[in-house]
Motif scaffolding. Structure first.
Motif, PDB file in Angstrom:
ATOM      1  N   GLU A  99       0.847  -1.203   0.000  1.00  0.00           N
ATOM      2  CA  GLU A  99       0.000   0.000   0.000  1.00  0.00           C
ATOM      3  C   GLU A  99       0.879   1.248   0.000  1.00  0.00           C
ATOM      4  N   ASN A 100       2.201   1.057  -0.155  1.00  0.00           N
ATOM      5  CA  ASN A 100       3.144   2.163   0.042  1.00  0.00           C
ATOM      6  C   ASN A 100       2.787   3.416  -0.750  1.00  0.00           C
ATOM      7  N   ASP A 101       2.493   3.245  -2.031  1.00  0.00           N
ATOM      8  CA  ASP A 101       2.257   4.415  -2.878  1.00  0.00           C
ATOM      9  C   ASP A 101       0.955   5.122  -2.499  1.00  0.00           C
ATOM     10  N   ALA A 102      -0.094   4.332  -2.198  1.00  0.00           N
ATOM     11  CA  ALA A 102      -1.361   4.949  -1.789  1.00  0.00           C
ATOM     12  C   ALA A 102      -1.161   5.729  -0.496  1.00  0.00           C
ATOM     13  N   GLU A 103      -0.340   5.174   0.426  1.00  0.00           N
ATOM     14  CA  GLU A 103      -0.086   5.888   1.689  1.00  0.00           C
ATOM     15  C   GLU A 103       0.648   7.203   1.442  1.00  0.00           C
ATOM     16  N   ARG A 104       1.605   7.185   0.507  1.00  0.00           N
ATOM     17  CA  ARG A 104       2.320   8.437   0.175  1.00  0.00           C
ATOM     18  C   ARG A 104       1.336   9.489  -0.334  1.00  0.00           C
ATOM     19  N   ILE A 105       0.370   9.052  -1.161  1.00  0.00           N
ATOM     20  CA  ILE A 105      -0.607   9.994  -1.736  1.00  0.00           C
ATOM     21  C   ILE A 105      -1.558  10.497  -0.638  1.00  0.00           C
ATOM     22  N   ARG A 106      -1.993   9.572   0.232  1.00  0.00           N
ATOM     23  CA  ARG A 106      -2.927   9.972   1.304  1.00  0.00           C
ATOM     24  C   ARG A 106      -2.284  11.005   2.222  1.00  0.00           C
ATOM     25  N   LYS A 107      -0.953  10.921   2.416  1.00  0.00           N
ATOM     26  CA  LYS A 107      -0.244  11.910   3.248  1.00  0.00           C
ATOM     27  C   LYS A 107      -0.376  13.314   2.666  1.00  0.00           C
ATOM     28  N   GLN A 108      -0.676  13.386   1.350  1.00  0.00           N
ATOM     29  CA  GLN A 108      -0.867  14.695   0.709  1.00  0.00           C
ATOM     30  C   GLN A 108      -2.312  15.182   0.871  1.00  0.00           C
ATOM     31  N   GLY A 109      -3.116  14.401   1.585  1.00  0.00           N
ATOM     32  CA  GLY A 109      -4.497  14.820   1.833  1.00  0.00           C
ATOM     33  C   GLY A 109      -5.451  14.485   0.698  1.00  0.00           C
ATOM     34  N   VAL A 110      -5.057  13.506  -0.117  1.00  0.00           N
ATOM     35  CA  VAL A 110      -5.860  13.146  -1.286  1.00  0.00           C
ATOM     36  C   VAL A 110      -6.316  11.693  -1.142  1.00  0.00           C
ATOM     37  N   GLU A 111      -7.548  11.427  -1.592  1.00  0.00           N
ATOM     38  CA  GLU A 111      -8.045  10.056  -1.511  1.00  0.00           C
ATOM     39  C   GLU A 111      -7.288   9.163  -2.508  1.00  0.00           C
ATOM     40  N   ALA A 112      -6.862   7.995  -2.020  1.00  0.00           N
ATOM     41  CA  ALA A 112      -6.125   7.068  -2.895  1.00  0.00           C
ATOM     42  C   ALA A 112      -6.601   5.649  -2.652  1.00  0.00           C
ATOM     43  N   ILE A 113      -6.848   4.931  -3.747  1.00  0.00           N
ATOM     44  CA  ILE A 113      -7.227   3.519  -3.683  1.00  0.00           C
ATOM     45  C   ILE A 113      -6.051   2.710  -4.200  1.00  0.00           C
ATOM     46  N   GLN A 114      -5.609   1.733  -3.431  1.00  0.00           N
ATOM     47  CA  GLN A 114      -4.509   0.886  -3.894  1.00  0.00           C
ATOM     48  C   GLN A 114      -5.068  -0.391  -4.508  1.00  0.00           C
ATOM     49  N   ILE A 115      -4.627  -0.699  -5.710  1.00  0.00           N
ATOM     50  CA  ILE A 115      -4.939  -2.006  -6.307  1.00  0.00           C
ATOM     51  C   ILE A 115      -3.650  -2.822  -6.238  1.00  0.00           C
ATOM     52  N   ALA A 116      -3.688  -3.950  -5.518  1.00  0.00           N
ATOM     53  CA  ALA A 116      -2.538  -4.861  -5.518  1.00  0.00           C
ATOM     54  C   ALA A 116      -2.839  -5.927  -6.573  1.00  0.00           C
ATOM     55  N   THR A 117      -2.052  -5.925  -7.635  1.00  0.00           N
ATOM     56  CA  THR A 117      -2.370  -6.797  -8.776  1.00  0.00           C
ATOM     57  C   THR A 117      -1.873  -8.218  -8.574  1.00  0.00           C
ATOM     58  N   GLY A 118      -1.120  -8.452  -7.493  1.00  0.00           N
ATOM     59  CA  GLY A 118      -0.558  -9.793  -7.280  1.00  0.00           C
ATOM     60  C   GLY A 118       0.533 -10.036  -8.289  1.00  0.00           C
ATOM     61  N   SER A 119       0.315 -10.987  -9.198  1.00  0.00           N
ATOM     62  CA  SER A 119       1.368 -11.256 -10.183  1.00  0.00           C
ATOM     63  C   SER A 119       1.107 -10.540 -11.505  1.00  0.00           C
ATOM     64  N   ALA A 120      -0.033  -9.837 -11.612  1.00  0.00           N
ATOM     65  CA  ALA A 120      -0.361  -9.216 -12.902  1.00  0.00           C
ATOM     66  C   ALA A 120       0.517  -7.990 -13.150  1.00  0.00           C
ATOM     67  N   CYS A 121       1.036  -7.913 -14.377  1.00  0.00           N
ATOM     68  CA  CYS A 121       2.026  -6.900 -14.731  1.00  0.00           C
ATOM     69  C   CYS A 121       1.386  -5.611 -15.244  1.00  0.00           C
ATOM     70  N   HIS A 122       0.063  -5.484 -15.123  1.00  0.00           N
ATOM     71  CA  HIS A 122      -0.629  -4.323 -15.679  1.00  0.00           C
ATOM     72  C   HIS A 122      -1.954  -4.162 -14.941  1.00  0.00           C
ATOM     73  N   LEU A 123      -2.538  -2.983 -15.040  1.00  0.00           N
ATOM     74  CA  LEU A 123      -3.924  -2.807 -14.599  1.00  0.00           C
ATOM     75  C   LEU A 123      -4.825  -3.135 -15.784  1.00  0.00           C
ATOM     76  N   ASP A 124      -6.035  -3.617 -15.496  1.00  0.00           N
ATOM     77  CA  ASP A 124      -7.002  -3.762 -16.574  1.00  0.00           C
ATOM     78  C   ASP A 124      -8.303  -3.055 -16.189  1.00  0.00           C
ATOM     79  N   ALA A 125      -9.223  -2.996 -17.142  1.00  0.00           N
ATOM     80  CA  ALA A 125     -10.447  -2.216 -16.940  1.00  0.00           C
ATOM     81  C   ALA A 125     -11.293  -2.765 -15.785  1.00  0.00           C
TER      82      ALA A 125
END
Lengths: 247, 115
Positions: A99-125
């Motif tokens: 969740e590291n990146d989402a936590e960095r964004i939340r520290k800026q006061g912005v809503e952030a959703i973390q998607i952990a893709t597991g082994s997937a190398c990309h996001l999909d729709a």
């Protein structure tokens, strides 16, 4: 391309499907069922749905793509800080783990959703669709989707975004557009990030990066910027504001 | 290795078509792909053997048709062959071209068996 009006039939494949073409009859001489759908038909269908959802909420969706470590999260942190209250931002973060990146964004006061893709190398729709169930879009102007750091796989998956911004960081070398044409061809804008390193990594020539980009017929503008010393950031922020106004 | 995800999407499309036509099995599947599709044919074939297991297409032959890379020049209007990282016009050398073929990734046809 859509799958309904026949625009899938291109100069490259039309000769295959005409009555006496290679695909009109199968090897066994039987009639084949002509389909002409994208292999990513289901993903593209969900991406269209996501885009309609963004449109209904008048939210501009920007897909950020780059190699791992090119500075996508650092760029978002600096962008949120510098935009202040001018534009309301939300972020969807894609990583294999943490969740590291989402936590960095939340520290800026912005809503952030973390998607952990597991082994997937990309996001999909579908992943974005799921994330949107947890994201309140009222009063949001821009959703940044930080894709998995990867210059190959994310290029194939439409997420429902309106624009693609690709980061090319100075330590990576200026010939990345020539090496990864499928990815760089999708760019609405290319950002040469970590430009504060240009004086020490002087074998990176921004003009070469632009030339390689034109060689793949990309009309995307190219900006140099550094999220660290903030040089070039105003140019990027102006571009964002323009896109929101145009949207 | 996004080819497996793409292949799984392919299999669900093929199975849906087979069910719609009340087919018993799939004999062959034809894919059309260009050099800028973002997919490697060999990876797709490897992924296909995994994704097709236990489906109606388990024994189907995967046929890949390679489509040419062609651009049309926005300046002089000529059409020419191109390379994945060199999409400039071969006639006038201008970089402002439009891809007319070569980024496709299409399920072109399926052959079904009714018995």
């Amino acid at each position: 391309m859509c799958d309904t009006c026949g625009c899938n039939i291109t100069d490259g494949n039309k000769s295959l499907i005409k009555p006496d073409g290679k695909l009109a009859k199968t090897e066994s001489g039987k009639e084949a069922i002509t389909v002409l759908h994208s292999l990513l038909h289901e993903n593209d269908h969900t991406a269209k749905h996501n885009r309609e959802h963004f449109d209904q909420h008048k939210v501009l969706a920007i897909n950020l793509m780059s190699s791992p470590g090119a500075g996508k999260t650092a760029l978002l942190e600096a962008t949120i800080q510098m935009l202040g209250d001018d534009l309301k931002i939300a972020v969807i973060e894609g990583d294999l783990e943490t969740e590291n990146d989402a936590e960095r964004i939340r520290k800026q006061g912005v809503e952030a959703i973390q998607i952990a893709t597991g082994s997937a190398c990309h996001l999909d729709a579908h992943m974005i669709h799921q994330a949107l169930h947890h994201l309140e879009l009222a009063n949001v102007d821009i959703v940044f989707i930080e894709n998995v750091g990867n210059l190959v796989c994310p290029a194939s998956f439409d997420l429902g975004q309106h624009l693609n911004v690709i980061l090319l960081s100075v330590p990576e070398g200026d010939d990345k557009p020539a090496k990864y044409p499928v990815m760089f061809r999708t760019a609405s804008l290319v950002l040469i990030s970590k430009s504060d390193l240009l004086p020490v990594l002087d074998d990176f020539n921004p003009d070469n990066a632009k030339r390689y980009l034109r060689d793949i017929a990309s009309t995307a503008p190219v900006f140099e910027l550094s999220a660290k010393n903030k040089s070039g950031m105003p140019h990027w922020l102006d571009w964002i504001s323009q896109q929101v106004r145009k949207f | 290795m996004h080819e497996l995800a793409i292949c799984q999407s392919l299999m669900s499309q093929v199975e849906r078509i087979a069910l719609e036509h009340e087919a018993q099995s799939v004999i062959s599947i034809v894919i059309g792909m260009g050099p800028l599709s973002g997919v490697e044919a060999q990876h797709l074939k490897n992924a296909y053997s995994i994704a097709s297991a236990d489906t109606l297409a388990e024994n189907a032959k995967l046929i890949i048709e390679f489509l040419p890379l062609r651009v049309k020049c926005n300046q002089c209007g000529s059409e020419s062959d191109a390379l994945p990282n060199k999409l400039v016009c071969k006639q006038c050398g201008d970089w402002r071209t439009r891809l007319i073929s070569g980024d496709e990734l299409l399920l072109m046809s399926v052959e079904l068996a009714q018995t």
